[in-house]
Design an enzyme around this catalytic site. Structure first.
Site, short mmCIF file in Angstrom:
data_model
loop_
_atom_site.label_atom_id
_atom_site.label_comp_id
_atom_site.label_asym_id
_atom_site.label_seq_id
_atom_site.Cartn_x
_atom_site.Cartn_y
_atom_site.Cartn_z
N GLY A 1 55.06 37.23 23.34
CA GLY A 1 56.17 36.42 22.85
C GLY A 1 55.74 35.17 22.11
N ARG B 1 66.76 23.88 33.04
CA ARG B 1 65.38 23.41 33.12
C ARG B 1 64.72 23.41 31.75
NH1 ARG B 1 60.53 26.24 34.17
NH2 ARG B 1 58.88 24.89 35.01
N TYR C 1 50.15 32.78 39.33
CA TYR C 1 50.07 32.56 37.88
C TYR C 1 49.62 31.13 37.59
CZ TYR C 1 51.81 31.70 33.14
OH TYR C 1 51.93 31.33 31.82
N SER D 1 49.74 26.25 31.29
CA SER D 1 51.17 26.30 31.61
C SER D 1 51.57 25.13 32.49
CB SER D 1 51.48 27.62 32.34
OG SER D 1 52.79 27.60 32.90
N ASN D 2 52.85 24.80 32.43
CA ASN D 2 53.40 23.80 33.36
C ASN D 2 53.24 24.24 34.81
OD1 ASN D 2 56.41 24.86 34.28
ND2 ASN D 2 55.87 25.60 32.25
N HIS D 3 53.06 25.53 35.04
CA HIS D 3 52.93 26.03 36.41
C HIS D 3 51.58 25.69 37.04
CE1 HIS D 3 56.82 27.85 36.20
NE2 HIS D 3 56.48 28.44 35.06
N LYS E 1 46.17 29.54 35.67
CA LYS E 1 46.16 28.59 34.57
C LYS E 1 45.30 27.38 34.89
CE LYS E 1 48.56 31.02 31.75
NZ LYS E 1 47.94 31.56 30.51
N SER F 1 51.85 36.87 31.61
CA SER F 1 52.57 35.65 31.29
C SER F 1 53.51 35.20 32.40
CB SER F 1 53.36 35.82 29.99
OG SER F 1 54.31 36.87 30.12
#
Length: 258
Positions: free
Chosen positions: A11, A169, A131, A106-108, A135, A70
């Site tokens: 994506g 969010r 996940y 990622s924000n994660h 990252k 992802s």
């Protein structure tokens, strides 16, 4: 200039590819399912395969590493593809003499950081999922390959890169496709960035993430998710989903695809 994009059928890459094409630049696209794109070099294969990556990195000036799972997945799959795959990519780039790698974080990676204004981009990891752990690990790998081998490595902690912000969010986390193009372009062209961690978000009205680190590389956001606010009818997050950067991902089961 030749730029290798891994995960090129995904994506984010699909949004980026037309925005990174320019005169004098060749895009080499790698994915398990080869993306079809006129004028680009297309390779099929996995980022976990050293032989595939050796071929992919040959005669490349920079790597944009977007390949991997992802979203949340089993620990085994996450570790193999996201963590080991990133090490394979970095080592292939090092062996081929590629001087710059951009890693999609990622924000994660900091999902259990409490929501606050201007959260620094280099906040230490507090992952919210397997996940997110992967990252955080790729950021550490990027740091290692910079420190050991002198590679320029920029880790972008992406918020939510879609055509439109996904839910309430997303009004804070959104990275517009056009801003994504501007951000990755800055990461590709800034002279000798060294090792950096930056946020990948637009300058949203509800932004809680610092843009100072990305702006230091020449990034300028022109988009704001707030223009979509009236179209979003879902309820605002509450409880821990509102308290933490990772939102609802801080309470979802680990290791289950979502």
């Amino acid at each position: 200039m030749r730029v290798l994009i891994t995960g090129a059928a995904g994506g984010v890459a699909t949004l980026l590819r037309p925005r990174l094409r320019q005169a004098g630049r060749t895009l080499r696209l790698l994915d398990l399912a080869g993306p079809h794109a006129d004028g680009d070099e297309v390779l099929n294969g996995s980022v976990t395969d050293p032989e595939v990556m050796a071929v992919a990195c040959h005669d490349v000036d920079a790597v944009v590493h977007l390949g991997g799972h992802s979203r949340e997945n089993s620990w085994a799959q996450t570790a193999e593809v996201n963590i080991t795959g990133t090490q394979v990519v970095l080592d292939a780039a090092r062996t081929a003499g590629v001087s710059r790698v951009i890693l999609a974080s990622s924000n994660h990676a900091v999902g259990f950081r409490e929501v606050t204004e201007d959260l620094p981009a280099d906040s230490t990891p507090r992952p919210d999922t397997f996940y997110g752990v992967s990252k955080a690990a790729i950021e550490a790998l990027g740091s290692l390959y910079h420190s050991r081998f002198g590679m320029d490595v920029v880790c972008i902690r992406i918020g939510s890169c879609f055509e439109r912000p996904p839910g309430v969010r997303g009004l804070a986390t959104w990275l517009s496709p056009d801003d994504a193009g501007r951000l990755f372009e800055a990461c590709l062209t800034f002279p000798s960035p060294g090792y950096r961690i930056i946020w990948g978000v637009s300058d949203n009205t509800r932004r809680i993430y610092s843009l100072a680190e990305a702006e230091a590389l020449g990034y300028k956001s022109f988009d704001d998710a707030e223009k979509f606010a009236d179209e979003i009818t879902a309820a605002a997050p509450t409880g821990d989903a509102a308290r933490y950067v990772g939102g609802p991902f801080t309470t979802t089961p680990l290791g289950i695809p979502n």
